[in-house]
Write a protein that holds these residues in place. Sequence first.
Motif, PDB file in Angstrom:
ATOM      1  N   ASP A 107     185.846  85.513 -12.809  1.00 58.72           N
ATOM      2  CA  ASP A 107     184.444  85.345 -12.447  1.00 58.72           C
ATOM      3  C   ASP A 107     184.013  86.545 -11.621  1.00 58.72           C
ATOM      4  N   PHE A 108     182.712  86.829 -11.658  1.00 58.02           N
ATOM      5  CA  PHE A 108     182.159  87.983 -10.958  1.00 58.02           C
ATOM      6  C   PHE A 108     181.673  87.624  -9.553  1.00 58.02           C
ATOM      7  N   ALA A 109     181.476  86.321  -9.287  1.00 60.66           N
ATOM      8  CA  ALA A 109     180.932  85.868  -8.008  1.00 60.66           C
ATOM      9  C   ALA A 109     182.049  85.545  -7.019  1.00 60.66           C
ATOM     10  N   PRO A 110     182.113  86.240  -5.888  1.00 57.31           N
ATOM     11  CA  PRO A 110     183.179  85.997  -4.907  1.00 57.31           C
ATOM     12  C   PRO A 110     183.237  84.547  -4.431  1.00 57.31           C
ATOM     13  N   GLY A 111     182.075  83.913  -4.272  1.00 55.94           N
ATOM     14  CA  GLY A 111     182.070  82.526  -3.825  1.00 55.94           C
ATOM     15  C   GLY A 111     182.711  81.588  -4.825  1.00 55.94           C
ATOM     16  N   MET A 112     182.461  81.817  -6.098  1.00 56.91           N
ATOM     17  CA  MET A 112     183.090  81.013  -7.149  1.00 56.91           C
ATOM     18  C   MET A 112     184.592  81.236  -7.175  1.00 56.91           C
ATOM     19  N   ILE A 113     185.006  82.465  -6.988  1.00 55.60           N
ATOM     20  CA  ILE A 113     186.441  82.787  -6.970  1.00 55.60           C
ATOM     21  C   ILE A 113     187.138  82.036  -5.838  1.00 55.60           C
ATOM     22  N   LEU A 114     186.548  82.043  -4.652  1.00 53.09           N
ATOM     23  CA  LEU A 114     187.153  81.341  -3.516  1.00 53.09           C
ATOM     24  C   LEU A 114     187.281  79.851  -3.800  1.00 53.09           C
ATOM     25  N   LYS A 115     186.231  79.266  -4.371  1.00 57.26           N
ATOM     26  CA  LYS A 115     186.272  77.839  -4.682  1.00 57.26           C
ATOM     27  C   LYS A 115     187.290  77.541  -5.780  1.00 57.26           C
ATOM     28  N   ALA A 116     187.348  78.399  -6.789  1.00 57.84           N
ATOM     29  CA  ALA A 116     188.302  78.203  -7.886  1.00 57.84           C
ATOM     30  C   ALA A 116     189.736  78.296  -7.386  1.00 57.84           C
ATOM     31  N   ARG A 117     189.999  79.259  -6.517  1.00 57.87           N
ATOM     32  CA  ARG A 117     191.358  79.410  -5.973  1.00 57.87           C
ATOM     33  C   ARG A 117     191.738  78.224  -5.095  1.00 57.87           C
ATOM     34  N   GLU A 118     190.774  77.724  -4.345  1.00 57.95           N
ATOM     35  CA  GLU A 118     191.031  76.551  -3.508  1.00 57.95           C
ATOM     36  C   GLU A 118     191.355  75.334  -4.379  1.00 57.95           C
ATOM     37  N   LYS A 119     190.602  75.165  -5.453  1.00 57.21           N
ATOM     38  CA  LYS A 119     190.784  74.008  -6.332  1.00 57.21           C
ATOM     39  C   LYS A 119     192.121  74.043  -7.065  1.00 57.21           C
ATOM     40  N   THR A 120     192.607  75.247  -7.377  1.00 60.23           N
ATOM     41  CA  THR A 120     193.817  75.379  -8.198  1.00 60.23           C
ATOM     42  C   THR A 120     195.033  75.869  -7.412  1.00 60.23           C
ATOM     43  N   LYS A 121     194.959  75.868  -6.092  1.00 62.88           N
ATOM     44  CA  LYS A 121     196.019  76.475  -5.281  1.00 62.88           C
ATOM     45  C   LYS A 121     197.388  75.814  -5.455  1.00 62.88           C
ATOM     46  N   GLU A 122     197.417  74.562  -5.864  1.00 57.65           N
ATOM     47  CA  GLU A 122     198.687  73.860  -6.048  1.00 57.65           C
ATOM     48  C   GLU A 122     199.199  73.963  -7.479  1.00 57.65           C
ATOM     49  N   LEU A 123     198.451  74.615  -8.340  1.00 60.50           N
ATOM     50  CA  LEU A 123     198.844  74.750  -9.749  1.00 60.50           C
ATOM     51  C   LEU A 123     199.523  76.104  -9.948  1.00 60.50           C
ATOM     52  N   LYS A 124     200.802  76.089 -10.181  1.00 57.58           N
ATOM     53  CA  LYS A 124     201.582  77.328 -10.283  1.00 57.58           C
ATOM     54  C   LYS A 124     201.310  78.092 -11.572  1.00 57.58           C
ATOM     55  N   ASN A 125     200.711  77.442 -12.539  1.00 58.40           N
ATOM     56  CA  ASN A 125     200.459  78.090 -13.834  1.00 58.40           C
ATOM     57  C   ASN A 125     199.023  78.596 -13.957  1.00 58.40           C
ATOM     58  N   VAL A 126     198.345  78.812 -12.809  1.00 57.50           N
ATOM     59  CA  VAL A 126     196.957  79.264 -12.794  1.00 57.50           C
ATOM     60  C   VAL A 126     196.817  80.543 -11.980  1.00 57.50           C
ATOM     61  N   ASN A 127     196.032  81.469 -12.519  1.00 58.43           N
ATOM     62  CA  ASN A 127     195.711  82.711 -11.816  1.00 58.43           C
ATOM     63  C   ASN A 127     194.199  82.930 -11.896  1.00 58.43           C
ATOM     64  N   ILE A 128     193.558  83.157 -10.766  1.00 59.81           N
ATOM     65  CA  ILE A 128     192.112  83.362 -10.705  1.00 59.81           C
ATOM     66  C   ILE A 128     191.837  84.799 -10.268  1.00 59.81           C
ATOM     67  N   ILE A 129     191.030  85.514 -11.061  1.00 65.01           N
ATOM     68  CA  ILE A 129     190.803  86.945 -10.838  1.00 65.01           C
ATOM     69  C   ILE A 129     189.310  87.236 -10.741  1.00 65.01           C
ATOM     70  N   GLU A 130     188.931  87.992  -9.731  1.00 62.93           N
ATOM     71  CA  GLU A 130     187.540  88.417  -9.582  1.00 62.93           C
ATOM     72  C   GLU A 130     187.320  89.699 -10.382  1.00 62.93           C
ATOM     73  N   THR A 131     186.510  89.618 -11.414  1.00 63.71           N
ATOM     74  CA  THR A 131     186.259  90.779 -12.262  1.00 63.71           C
ATOM     75  C   THR A 131     185.022  90.553 -13.122  1.00 63.71           C
ATOM     76  N   SER A 132     184.506  91.613 -13.705  1.00 61.16           N
ATOM     77  CA  SER A 132     183.368  91.524 -14.608  1.00 61.16           C
ATOM     78  C   SER A 132     183.825  91.158 -16.015  1.00 61.16           C
ATOM     79  N   ALA A 133     182.990  90.407 -16.719  1.00 60.19           N
ATOM     80  CA  ALA A 133     183.309  90.032 -18.099  1.00 60.19           C
ATOM     81  C   ALA A 133     183.242  91.226 -19.038  1.00 60.19           C
ATOM     82  N   THR A 134     182.616  92.315 -18.604  1.00 61.34           N
ATOM     83  CA  THR A 134     182.518  93.510 -19.441  1.00 61.34           C
ATOM     84  C   THR A 134     183.720  94.425 -19.292  1.00 61.34           C
ATOM     85  N   ASN A 135     184.637  94.076 -18.398  1.00 63.07           N
ATOM     86  CA  ASN A 135     185.814  94.921 -18.167  1.00 63.07           C
ATOM     87  C   ASN A 135     186.989  94.037 -17.771  1.00 63.07           C
ATOM     88  N   LEU A 136     187.495  93.295 -18.726  1.00 60.53           N
ATOM     89  CA  LEU A 136     188.583  92.356 -18.460  1.00 60.53           C
ATOM     90  C   LEU A 136     189.896  93.119 -18.240  1.00 60.53           C
TER      91      LEU A 136
END
Length: 200
Positions: free
Chosen positions: A69-98
Amino acid sequence: FSSWASVYDSFLFRVYFTPVYKKQRCIFSEKQEVYFHDGAKFLDVACGTAEMISQLARSFPKMEFTGTDFAPGMILKAREKTKELKNVNIIETSATNLPFPSQTFNVILCSEAFHHFYEPQKVLSEIYRVAKPNALFVLMDPAYDSTLEKIIFGFFAKLIEKYHKIYSRGEMKTLLGQSGFVIESSFNYFLNNFFVSKKK
């Protein structure tokens, strides 16, 4: 969207998002035997608070799930929601440059975000690049075909959010085809167009 992160999972948003989440789960359930296997990699482009990733990662613990996701606030919330899931990685980046090697992911989702992209063809090109051959790509975005949809998204939606362009189903089919995707099915559900496609 960073300012929305704290309320994105609230009741009012859930009224709208819950039905489409369920429909996405139905699509993935139908494709489970082919695409949702041990070691498979799933990418959610513009994942928001990572609700779909959170659900799927619990159901498929031996798959790898990545959200961007490009929005820092969404990234923080996503990481908080998935912090106990070892098979998840959340990355802050633009969709035009994956930031992933070509042909990395078995399944890619882009949900309720495409109308915000200022370079839609570049986004689809990036998604195509990081998809493995025959990868599944599910795109869902607000519909703009019926009179009701044009009133809702052409007028009322502008009062609460900014977006670049909302596409008709025909326009989306053209964009997907130009990017190399083969559409297996498309349909309208709960004011949204769904496109289930594969990389050639």
